[in-house]
Design a protein around this motif. Structure first.
Motif, PDB file in Angstrom:
ATOM      1  N   PRO A 261     130.060  45.817  72.799  1.00  0.00           N
ATOM      2  CA  PRO A 261     130.075  47.031  73.627  1.00  0.00           C
ATOM      3  C   PRO A 261     130.694  48.197  72.876  1.00  0.00           C
ATOM      4  CG  PRO A 261     131.772  45.483  74.330  1.00  0.00           C
ATOM      5  CD  PRO A 261     130.940  44.756  73.326  1.00  0.00           C
ATOM      6  N   GLY A 262     130.145  49.390  73.127  1.00  0.00           N
ATOM      7  CA  GLY A 262     130.715  50.588  72.552  1.00  0.00           C
ATOM      8  C   GLY A 262     130.210  50.949  71.168  1.00  0.00           C
ATOM      9  N   THR A 263     129.412  50.082  70.534  1.00  0.00           N
ATOM     10  CA  THR A 263     128.885  50.413  69.212  1.00  0.00           C
ATOM     11  C   THR A 263     127.651  51.295  69.353  1.00  0.00           C
ATOM     12  OG1 THR A 263     127.568  48.378  69.197  1.00  0.00           O
ATOM     13  CG2 THR A 263     129.742  48.281  68.182  1.00  0.00           C
ATOM     14  N   ALA A 264     127.420  52.120  68.333  1.00  0.00           N
ATOM     15  CA  ALA A 264     126.313  53.081  68.399  1.00  0.00           C
ATOM     16  C   ALA A 264     124.968  52.386  68.497  1.00  0.00           C
ATOM     17  CB  ALA A 264     126.348  53.984  67.173  1.00  0.00           C
ATOM     18  N   GLU A 265     124.862  51.185  67.878  1.00  0.00           N
ATOM     19  CA  GLU A 265     123.582  50.481  67.857  1.00  0.00           C
ATOM     20  C   GLU A 265     123.465  49.415  68.939  1.00  0.00           C
ATOM     21  OE1 GLU A 265     125.999  48.653  64.373  1.00  0.00           O
ATOM     22  OE2 GLU A 265     126.017  50.424  65.640  1.00  0.00           O
ATOM     23  N   ALA A 266     124.326  49.475  69.966  1.00  0.00           N
ATOM     24  CA  ALA A 266     124.332  48.451  71.009  1.00  0.00           C
ATOM     25  C   ALA A 266     122.961  48.307  71.675  1.00  0.00           C
ATOM     26  CB  ALA A 266     125.379  48.784  72.068  1.00  0.00           C
ATOM     27  N   ARG A 267     122.528  47.064  71.836  1.00  0.00           N
ATOM     28  CA  ARG A 267     121.250  46.776  72.483  1.00  0.00           C
ATOM     29  C   ARG A 267     121.359  47.000  73.988  1.00  0.00           C
ATOM     30  NH1 ARG A 267     117.778  42.589  69.964  1.00  0.00           N
ATOM     31  NH2 ARG A 267     117.426  41.921  72.110  1.00  0.00           N
ATOM     32  N   GLU A 268     120.215  47.251  74.614  1.00  0.00           N
ATOM     33  CA  GLU A 268     120.205  47.453  76.066  1.00  0.00           C
ATOM     34  C   GLU A 268     120.558  46.170  76.802  1.00  0.00           C
ATOM     35  OE1 GLU A 268     116.685  49.306  77.601  1.00  0.00           O
ATOM     36  OE2 GLU A 268     116.505  50.644  75.874  1.00  0.00           O
ATOM     37  N   ASP A 269     120.309  45.020  76.171  1.00  0.00           N
ATOM     38  CA  ASP A 269     120.619  43.744  76.820  1.00  0.00           C
ATOM     39  C   ASP A 269     121.957  43.180  76.346  1.00  0.00           C
ATOM     40  OD1 ASP A 269     119.765  43.203  74.263  1.00  0.00           O
ATOM     41  OD2 ASP A 269     118.211  41.763  74.824  1.00  0.00           O
ATOM     42  N   GLN A 270     122.828  44.057  75.852  1.00  0.00           N
ATOM     43  CA  GLN A 270     124.148  43.621  75.386  1.00  0.00           C
ATOM     44  C   GLN A 270     124.940  42.944  76.493  1.00  0.00           C
ATOM     45  OE1 GLN A 270     127.209  45.257  76.425  1.00  0.00           O
ATOM     46  NE2 GLN A 270     128.385  43.755  75.253  1.00  0.00           N
ATOM     47  N   PHE A 271     124.658  43.312  77.736  1.00  0.00           N
ATOM     48  CA  PHE A 271     125.372  42.728  78.878  1.00  0.00           C
ATOM     49  C   PHE A 271     125.203  41.209  78.941  1.00  0.00           C
ATOM     50  CE2 PHE A 271     121.096  43.335  80.429  1.00  0.00           C
ATOM     51  CZ  PHE A 271     120.870  42.238  81.233  1.00  0.00           C
ATOM     52  N   GLU A 272     124.143  40.688  78.328  1.00  0.00           N
ATOM     53  CA  GLU A 272     123.902  39.247  78.385  1.00  0.00           C
ATOM     54  C   GLU A 272     124.971  38.451  77.638  1.00  0.00           C
ATOM     55  OE1 GLU A 272     119.052  39.351  79.020  1.00  0.00           O
ATOM     56  OE2 GLU A 272     119.849  38.831  77.049  1.00  0.00           O
ATOM     57  N   LEU A 273     125.602  39.070  76.648  1.00  0.00           N
ATOM     58  CA  LEU A 273     126.713  38.413  75.953  1.00  0.00           C
ATOM     59  C   LEU A 273     127.876  38.186  76.905  1.00  0.00           C
ATOM     60  CD1 LEU A 273     128.332  37.427  73.494  1.00  0.00           C
ATOM     61  CD2 LEU A 273     128.853  39.822  72.984  1.00  0.00           C
ATOM     62  N   GLU A 274     128.276  39.248  77.611  1.00  0.00           N
ATOM     63  CA  GLU A 274     129.389  39.128  78.566  1.00  0.00           C
ATOM     64  C   GLU A 274     129.046  38.125  79.673  1.00  0.00           C
ATOM     65  OE1 GLU A 274     131.916  41.951  81.690  1.00  0.00           O
ATOM     66  OE2 GLU A 274     130.594  42.849  80.192  1.00  0.00           O
ATOM     67  N   GLU A 275     127.813  38.198  80.141  1.00  0.00           N
ATOM     68  CA  GLU A 275     127.374  37.302  81.208  1.00  0.00           C
ATOM     69  C   GLU A 275     127.486  35.842  80.781  1.00  0.00           C
ATOM     70  OE1 GLU A 275     123.498  37.764  83.742  1.00  0.00           O
ATOM     71  OE2 GLU A 275     123.017  36.656  81.916  1.00  0.00           O
ATOM     72  N   GLN A 276     127.032  35.537  79.568  1.00  0.00           N
ATOM     73  CA  GLN A 276     127.058  34.151  79.124  1.00  0.00           C
ATOM     74  C   GLN A 276     128.471  33.686  78.773  1.00  0.00           C
ATOM     75  OE1 GLN A 276     123.465  32.152  77.740  1.00  0.00           O
ATOM     76  NE2 GLN A 276     124.306  32.488  75.714  1.00  0.00           N
TER      77      GLN A 276
END
Length: 301
Positions: free
Chosen positions: A14-29
């Motif tokens: 989170p917070g990186t310039a190149e963050a993917r739109e589905d980055q939330f899946e990391l936190e979820e898992q």
């Protein structure tokens, strides 16, 4: 407590310039993995894959579950070198030999030769217009899916329909490619993902594209729902796993319904598969998929 590193790519933070739109899946898992692993005496933390060789001795095991940039130009050799070096200091799951084999989609050809039900494929050095049209003729199809030989998440993947304008070069694979006839059932029935931990079935998901698209990833508007496969369908996935020399700790078997009505392998994900734990029973540390992964890993350690 044993310490487990879950490898991530920079674009999953989170917070990186190149963050993917589905980055939330990391936190979820991780919200399921962390408490489930703790119940088996293991602390799970994230670690950039770029740093894993240097830090490997600090961990009892490394799992590269969120390295969602390894397929980008120039990253594969770096990633495999990091993994090889890390494996000299700690355990890596899945092991480097299996990861190396699975990152190159030639493995589909090999599985097909062994007898696995795979979607036909042609591997080429570069997907030129002449080669694409020739592949349509060879497969006797009007639609062709063109993927990088090393790729994931529909990155640099294109769909070509005979008689239409060719995809622009920057939309095609940058190098070696795998060409496959388009399977129409993805539009009506969707794609299936069967999740296995150490060869044991955990859960399954049905993934469907949004209207007007064929890509099933959530980043392109795809939607997912839980799925209960029949014994016959599970037998197909388990037959495919049986063709692998050593059973992986985790594997996702992605399948499409062929025109003959049987399931065909489109991908066997053993490098960085999203495990769809939110579609298994239970929340947090009670999630059945996270608990099964934790148990199987604990047994291997």
């Amino acid at each position: 407590m044993k310490t487990i590193a879950i490898l991530v790519s920079r674009n999953m933070l989170p917070g990186t310039a190149e963050a993917r739109e589905d980055q939330f899946e990391l936190e979820e898992q991780m919200s399921k993995i962390v408490p489930a692993f703790a119940a088996f005496g293991m602390t799970a933390t994230t670690l950039l894959w770029n740093d894993c060789a240097e830090s490997a001795a600090d961990y009892d095991a490394i799992l590269p579950l969120f390295i969602w940039d390894y397929f980008e130009t120039g990253n594969l050799k770096l990633f495999l070198a990091q993994i090889d070096a890390a494996a000299q200091k700690t355990k890596v799951f899945n092991p480097p030999r299996l990861l190396r084999w699975n990152t190159d989609k030639r493995y589909l050809d090999e599985l097909g030769t062994r007898g696995a039900p795979v979607i036909p494929a042609k591997i080429v050095n570069h997907a030129t217009p002449e080669i694409i049209i020739a592949a349509c003729d060879e497969f006797a199809c009007d639609k062709l899916v063109i993927k990088p030989l090393v790729g994931g998440g529909a990155w640099r993947q294109a769909l070509y329909t005979r008689g239409t304008i060719m995809p622009e070069p920057d939309k095609l694979p940058p190098g070696e490619a795998i060409l496959q006839p388009f399977v129409p059932s993805v539009l009506t029935e969707g794609e299936y993902s069967f999740l296995y931990f150490d060869g044991q079935f955990s859960h399954a998901v049905n993934k469907r594209p949004k209207d007007g698209d064929y890509r099933i990833q959530s980043i392109y508007g795809g939607r997912e729902m839980p799925y209960s496969p029949t014994q016959t369908e599970r037998a197909v996935a388990e037959e495919i796993l049986g063709y692998i020399d050593n059973m992986p700790l985790y594997a996702r078997v992605d399948l499409l319904r062929g025109e003959d009505g049987t399931l065909k392998l489109i991908e066997l994900e053993m490098v960085e598969p999203y495990l769809y734990m939110n579609f298994a029973d239970g929340d947090g540390g009670d999630n059945t998929a996270a608990k099964m992964l934790a148990q199987k890993l604990s047994m291997r350690l």
